[in-house]
Design a protein around this motif. Structure first.
Motif, short mmCIF file in Angstrom:
data_model
loop_
_atom_site.label_atom_id
_atom_site.label_comp_id
_atom_site.label_asym_id
_atom_site.label_seq_id
_atom_site.Cartn_x
_atom_site.Cartn_y
_atom_site.Cartn_z
N MET A 208 29.29 -8.07 25.27
CA MET A 208 29.23 -6.63 25.44
C MET A 208 30.61 -6.12 25.87
O MET A 208 31.39 -6.82 26.47
N SER A 209 30.86 -4.85 25.59
CA SER A 209 32.12 -4.25 26.01
C SER A 209 31.82 -2.95 26.73
O SER A 209 30.75 -2.39 26.60
N SER A 210 32.77 -2.51 27.53
CA SER A 210 32.58 -1.26 28.25
C SER A 210 33.63 -0.27 27.81
O SER A 210 34.74 -0.63 27.44
N GLY A 211 33.30 1.02 27.85
CA GLY A 211 34.25 2.05 27.51
C GLY A 211 33.89 3.32 28.22
O GLY A 211 32.74 3.51 28.61
N ARG A 212 34.86 4.18 28.44
CA ARG A 212 34.59 5.45 29.08
C ARG A 212 34.69 6.55 28.05
O ARG A 212 35.74 6.76 27.44
N GLY A 213 33.59 7.25 27.82
CA GLY A 213 33.61 8.37 26.91
C GLY A 213 34.39 9.50 27.52
O GLY A 213 34.16 9.88 28.65
N SER A 214 35.35 10.05 26.78
CA SER A 214 36.17 11.13 27.31
C SER A 214 36.30 12.21 26.26
O SER A 214 36.78 11.97 25.16
N ALA A 215 35.86 13.42 26.62
CA ALA A 215 35.94 14.51 25.66
C ALA A 215 37.38 14.92 25.45
O ALA A 215 38.13 15.11 26.39
N ALA B 129 32.33 -4.02 34.44
CA ALA B 129 32.65 -5.12 33.52
C ALA B 129 32.13 -6.46 34.06
O ALA B 129 31.63 -7.30 33.31
N GLU B 130 32.23 -6.65 35.38
CA GLU B 130 31.80 -7.92 35.96
C GLU B 130 30.28 -8.09 35.94
O GLU B 130 29.79 -9.22 36.05
N ASN B 131 29.57 -6.98 35.80
CA ASN B 131 28.11 -7.05 35.80
C ASN B 131 27.50 -7.00 34.41
O ASN B 131 26.29 -6.86 34.26
N LEU B 132 28.33 -7.11 33.38
CA LEU B 132 27.81 -7.10 32.01
C LEU B 132 27.09 -8.40 31.71
O LEU B 132 27.48 -9.45 32.20
#
Length: 271
Positions: A1-8, A268-271
Protein backbone atom coordinates in the motif's frame (compact mmCIF):
# COMPACT_ATOMS: atom_id res chain seq x y z
CA UNK A 1 0.00 0.00 0.00
CA UNK A 2 1.07 3.59 -0.47
CA UNK A 3 0.06 6.82 1.20
CA UNK A 4 -0.58 10.22 -0.33
CA UNK A 5 -2.01 13.54 0.68
CA UNK A 6 -4.79 14.86 -1.49
CA UNK A 7 -4.23 18.57 -2.09
CA UNK A 8 -6.59 20.79 -4.02
CA UNK A 9 -4.70 22.80 -6.64
CA UNK A 10 -4.93 26.55 -7.16
CA UNK A 11 -7.93 27.48 -9.29
CA UNK A 12 -6.11 29.56 -11.90
CA UNK A 13 -7.02 29.85 -15.61
CA UNK A 14 -3.76 28.22 -16.71
CA UNK A 15 -4.39 25.17 -14.53
CA UNK A 16 -8.16 24.96 -14.44
CA UNK A 17 -8.19 21.22 -15.10
CA UNK A 18 -5.68 20.28 -12.39
CA UNK A 19 -8.43 19.71 -9.82
CA UNK A 20 -10.04 17.19 -12.17
CA UNK A 21 -6.73 15.41 -12.65
CA UNK A 22 -6.37 15.28 -8.86
CA UNK A 23 -9.86 13.79 -8.53
CA UNK A 24 -8.92 11.09 -11.02
CA UNK A 25 -5.67 10.18 -9.29
CA UNK A 26 -7.27 10.03 -5.84
CA UNK A 27 -10.17 7.93 -7.13
CA UNK A 28 -7.72 5.53 -8.78
CA UNK A 29 -5.62 5.21 -5.62
CA UNK A 30 -8.59 4.69 -3.33
CA UNK A 31 -10.22 2.18 -5.69
CA UNK A 32 -7.11 0.03 -5.25
CA UNK A 33 -7.28 0.28 -1.46
CA UNK A 34 -4.41 2.74 -1.17
CA UNK A 35 -4.23 4.88 1.97
CA UNK A 36 -4.59 8.58 1.25
CA UNK A 37 -4.39 11.54 3.64
CA UNK A 38 -7.04 14.16 2.91
CA UNK A 39 -8.38 11.97 0.14
CA UNK A 40 -11.06 12.29 -2.52
CA UNK A 41 -13.96 13.27 -0.25
CA UNK A 42 -11.87 15.92 1.48
CA UNK A 43 -10.85 17.28 -1.92
CA UNK A 44 -14.53 17.72 -2.78
CA UNK A 45 -15.04 19.68 0.43
CA UNK A 46 -12.07 21.90 -0.41
CA UNK A 47 -13.55 22.62 -3.83
CA UNK A 48 -16.93 23.91 -2.58
CA UNK A 49 -17.48 26.74 -0.12
CA UNK A 50 -21.21 25.93 -0.23
CA UNK A 51 -20.41 22.43 1.02
CA UNK A 52 -18.06 23.79 3.68
CA UNK A 53 -20.59 26.28 5.05
CA UNK A 54 -23.39 23.70 5.04
CA UNK A 55 -21.30 21.17 6.95
CA UNK A 56 -20.02 23.78 9.41
CA UNK A 57 -23.58 24.83 10.23
CA UNK A 58 -24.66 21.20 10.57
CA UNK A 59 -21.87 20.82 13.14
CA UNK A 60 -23.22 23.74 15.16
CA UNK A 61 -20.50 26.16 14.01
CA UNK A 62 -21.76 29.63 13.14
CA UNK A 63 -20.97 30.99 9.67
CA UNK A 64 -21.66 34.30 7.90
CA UNK A 65 -25.08 34.58 6.28
CA UNK A 66 -24.61 33.37 2.71
CA UNK A 67 -26.70 32.67 -0.38
CA UNK A 68 -25.50 30.96 -3.55
CA UNK A 69 -26.39 32.02 -7.08
CA UNK A 70 -26.07 29.46 -9.88
CA UNK A 71 -25.32 31.39 -13.04
CA UNK A 72 -24.62 35.04 -13.64
CA UNK A 73 -28.28 35.81 -14.33
CA UNK A 74 -29.29 34.80 -10.79
CA UNK A 75 -26.69 36.85 -8.87
CA UNK A 76 -28.71 40.05 -8.49
CA UNK A 77 -31.87 38.19 -7.44
CA UNK A 78 -29.96 36.12 -4.87
CA UNK A 79 -28.26 39.22 -3.44
CA UNK A 80 -31.64 40.75 -2.58
CA UNK A 81 -31.79 38.38 0.40
CA UNK A 82 -28.58 39.78 1.91
CA UNK A 83 -28.54 43.33 3.34
CA UNK A 84 -25.78 45.67 2.16
CA UNK A 85 -22.88 45.88 2.62
CA UNK A 86 -21.97 42.38 1.43
CA UNK A 87 -19.23 40.56 -0.42
CA UNK A 88 -19.26 38.24 -3.38
CA UNK A 89 -16.89 35.32 -3.77
CA UNK A 90 -16.44 32.28 -5.97
CA UNK A 91 -17.61 28.91 -4.72
CA UNK A 92 -14.30 27.52 -5.92
CA UNK A 93 -11.82 30.08 -4.67
CA UNK A 94 -8.34 30.57 -3.36
CA UNK A 95 -6.21 33.60 -2.44
CA UNK A 96 -9.31 35.80 -2.41
CA UNK A 97 -10.40 34.81 -5.91
CA UNK A 98 -13.55 36.69 -6.92
CA UNK A 99 -13.97 38.44 -3.55
CA UNK A 100 -15.44 41.93 -3.83
CA UNK A 101 -17.21 44.19 -1.36
CA UNK A 102 -20.34 46.13 -2.33
CA UNK A 103 -21.88 48.97 -0.36
CA UNK A 104 -25.14 48.96 -2.32
CA UNK A 105 -27.12 46.47 -4.38
CA UNK A 106 -27.00 48.89 -7.32
CA UNK A 107 -23.21 48.58 -7.36
CA UNK A 108 -23.53 44.82 -7.72
CA UNK A 109 -26.02 45.20 -10.57
CA UNK A 110 -23.58 47.45 -12.43
CA UNK A 111 -20.75 44.98 -11.84
CA UNK A 112 -22.73 41.93 -12.99
CA UNK A 113 -23.72 43.76 -16.20
CA UNK A 114 -20.15 44.85 -16.91
CA UNK A 115 -17.20 43.22 -18.63
CA UNK A 116 -15.38 43.22 -15.26
CA UNK A 117 -17.59 40.44 -13.92
CA UNK A 118 -15.51 37.39 -13.03
CA UNK A 119 -17.35 34.23 -14.01
CA UNK A 120 -16.76 31.53 -11.37
CA UNK A 121 -15.23 28.33 -12.66
CA UNK A 122 -18.22 26.27 -11.57
CA UNK A 123 -20.77 29.02 -12.27
CA UNK A 124 -21.62 29.49 -8.57
CA UNK A 125 -21.28 32.94 -6.99
CA UNK A 126 -21.71 33.39 -3.25
CA UNK A 127 -23.23 36.52 -1.77
CA UNK A 128 -22.19 36.80 1.86
CA UNK A 129 -22.80 39.30 4.62
CA UNK A 130 -19.91 41.67 5.18
CA UNK A 131 -18.74 41.01 8.71
CA UNK A 132 -17.63 44.14 10.54
CA UNK A 133 -14.61 42.90 12.51
CA UNK A 134 -13.97 43.66 16.15
CA UNK A 135 -10.39 44.30 15.05
CA UNK A 136 -8.74 44.18 11.61
CA UNK A 137 -7.69 40.55 11.67
CA UNK A 138 -8.81 36.96 11.22
CA UNK A 139 -7.65 33.81 12.98
CA UNK A 140 -6.60 30.56 11.38
CA UNK A 141 -6.52 27.37 13.46
CA UNK A 142 -4.05 24.74 12.26
CA UNK A 143 -4.89 21.06 12.79
CA UNK A 144 -2.71 18.05 11.99
CA UNK A 145 -3.74 14.45 12.63
CA UNK A 146 -6.57 15.37 14.97
CA UNK A 147 -4.42 17.71 17.07
CA UNK A 148 -4.55 21.49 17.46
CA UNK A 149 -1.06 22.79 16.60
CA UNK A 150 -1.41 26.57 16.89
CA UNK A 151 -3.45 29.56 15.77
CA UNK A 152 -2.21 32.39 13.59
CA UNK A 153 -3.54 35.91 13.23
CA UNK A 154 -3.69 37.62 9.84
CA UNK A 155 -3.74 41.39 9.34
CA UNK A 156 -6.78 42.15 7.18
CA UNK A 157 -5.99 45.88 6.99
CA UNK A 158 -2.96 45.04 4.83
CA UNK A 159 -3.97 41.55 3.69
CA UNK A 160 -7.54 42.33 2.67
CA UNK A 161 -9.35 39.27 1.34
CA UNK A 162 -6.14 37.56 0.15
CA UNK A 163 -4.88 35.81 3.26
CA UNK A 164 -2.58 33.08 1.98
CA UNK A 165 0.18 32.56 4.58
CA UNK A 166 2.72 31.19 2.09
CA UNK A 167 5.61 33.56 1.36
CA UNK A 168 5.02 33.24 -2.39
CA UNK A 169 1.57 34.84 -2.03
CA UNK A 170 2.92 38.14 -0.69
CA UNK A 171 5.10 39.28 -3.60
CA UNK A 172 4.33 39.85 -7.27
CA UNK A 173 6.71 37.48 -9.13
CA UNK A 174 6.92 39.90 -12.07
CA UNK A 175 7.86 43.05 -10.13
CA UNK A 176 9.19 41.72 -6.83
CA UNK A 177 6.98 44.23 -5.04
CA UNK A 178 4.41 43.52 -2.31
CA UNK A 179 0.95 42.77 -3.66
CA UNK A 180 -1.87 45.16 -2.74
CA UNK A 181 -4.58 42.57 -2.09
CA UNK A 182 -8.28 43.20 -2.83
CA UNK A 183 -10.03 44.61 0.23
CA UNK A 184 -6.85 45.94 1.86
CA UNK A 185 -7.07 49.43 3.39
CA UNK A 186 -3.32 49.88 4.02
CA UNK A 187 -0.57 49.21 1.52
CA UNK A 188 1.84 46.46 2.58
CA UNK A 189 5.53 47.29 2.72
CA UNK A 190 8.54 45.19 1.74
CA UNK A 191 9.40 42.82 4.56
CA UNK A 192 6.23 43.57 6.50
CA UNK A 193 4.55 40.48 7.86
CA UNK A 194 0.78 39.97 7.65
CA UNK A 195 0.84 36.87 9.85
CA UNK A 196 1.76 36.33 13.47
CA UNK A 197 1.33 33.62 16.07
CA UNK A 198 -1.80 34.10 18.19
CA UNK A 199 -0.08 33.26 21.44
CA UNK A 200 -1.97 31.49 24.18
CA UNK A 201 -5.06 30.96 22.05
CA UNK A 202 -7.41 28.69 23.99
CA UNK A 203 -11.07 28.84 23.00
CA UNK A 204 -13.98 26.34 22.87
CA UNK A 205 -14.02 26.77 19.08
CA UNK A 206 -10.90 24.58 18.92
CA UNK A 207 -12.79 21.52 20.17
CA UNK A 208 -15.59 22.22 17.69
CA UNK A 209 -13.05 22.33 14.87
CA UNK A 210 -11.40 19.10 16.02
CA UNK A 211 -14.80 17.37 16.11
CA UNK A 212 -15.65 18.81 12.69
CA UNK A 213 -12.38 17.53 11.22
CA UNK A 214 -12.88 14.04 12.69
CA UNK A 215 -16.49 13.83 11.50
CA UNK A 216 -15.54 14.83 7.96
CA UNK A 217 -12.39 12.72 7.70
CA UNK A 218 -10.10 15.76 7.47
CA UNK A 219 -6.62 14.93 8.73
CA UNK A 220 -4.80 18.19 7.90
CA UNK A 221 -6.44 21.60 7.68
CA UNK A 222 -6.46 25.27 8.57
CA UNK A 223 -9.86 26.67 9.54
CA UNK A 224 -10.45 30.42 9.48
CA UNK A 225 -12.80 32.58 11.52
CA UNK A 226 -13.47 36.25 12.12
CA UNK A 227 -14.59 37.88 15.35
CA UNK A 228 -17.34 40.37 14.61
CA UNK A 229 -17.92 43.70 16.31
CA UNK A 230 -21.22 42.35 17.66
CA UNK A 231 -19.46 39.49 19.47
CA UNK A 232 -19.98 36.60 17.03
CA UNK A 233 -17.29 34.11 16.00
CA UNK A 234 -17.99 33.36 12.35
CA UNK A 235 -16.19 30.54 10.54
CA UNK A 236 -15.94 31.09 6.81
CA UNK A 237 -13.27 28.85 5.29
CA UNK A 238 -11.86 25.33 5.62
CA UNK A 239 -8.45 24.95 3.97
CA UNK A 240 -7.50 21.33 3.46
CA UNK A 241 -4.40 22.25 1.45
CA UNK A 242 -3.09 24.51 4.18
CA UNK A 243 0.20 26.42 3.92
CA UNK A 244 2.54 27.34 6.77
CA UNK A 245 4.26 30.66 7.39
CA UNK A 246 8.00 30.82 8.15
CA UNK A 247 7.74 33.77 10.56
CA UNK A 248 4.96 32.09 12.52
CA UNK A 249 6.98 28.89 12.63
CA UNK A 250 9.89 30.70 14.28
CA UNK A 251 7.65 31.87 17.13
CA UNK A 252 5.45 28.79 17.50
CA UNK A 253 5.99 26.41 20.44
CA UNK A 254 5.48 23.50 18.04
CA UNK A 255 6.28 23.24 14.34
CA UNK A 256 3.31 22.48 12.07
CA UNK A 257 5.41 21.10 9.16
CA UNK A 258 7.26 18.86 11.61
CA UNK A 259 3.96 17.68 13.10
CA UNK A 260 2.74 16.93 9.57
CA UNK A 261 5.91 14.96 8.75
CA UNK A 262 5.58 12.98 11.97
CA UNK A 263 1.92 12.27 11.26
CA UNK A 264 2.63 11.07 7.72
CA UNK A 265 5.37 8.85 9.08
CA UNK A 266 2.99 7.33 11.61
CA UNK A 267 0.45 6.69 8.85
CA UNK A 268 3.09 4.99 6.70
CA UNK A 269 4.35 2.86 9.59
CA UNK A 270 0.85 1.58 10.28
CA UNK A 271 0.08 0.46 6.72
Amino acid sequence: MSSGRGSAPRRTPAHHLSKDYTRTVLSWLESHGRRTVNGRQVLELEMSKVDQLARLRAAGIETPRTVAAVGRHHVIQAAAAVPAPFVTKHNQGGKGLGVRKFERHAELADYVDSEEFEEPQDGITLIQEYVVPARPSITRVEIVGGEFIYAIEADTARGGFQLCPADACAVDPATGQPIMPPGATLAPEIGQQLFSLREGFDHPIIEKYLDFARTNGIEVCGIEFIESVDGRILTYDVNTNTNYNAVVEQAAPRSAPRALAQYLRSVAENL
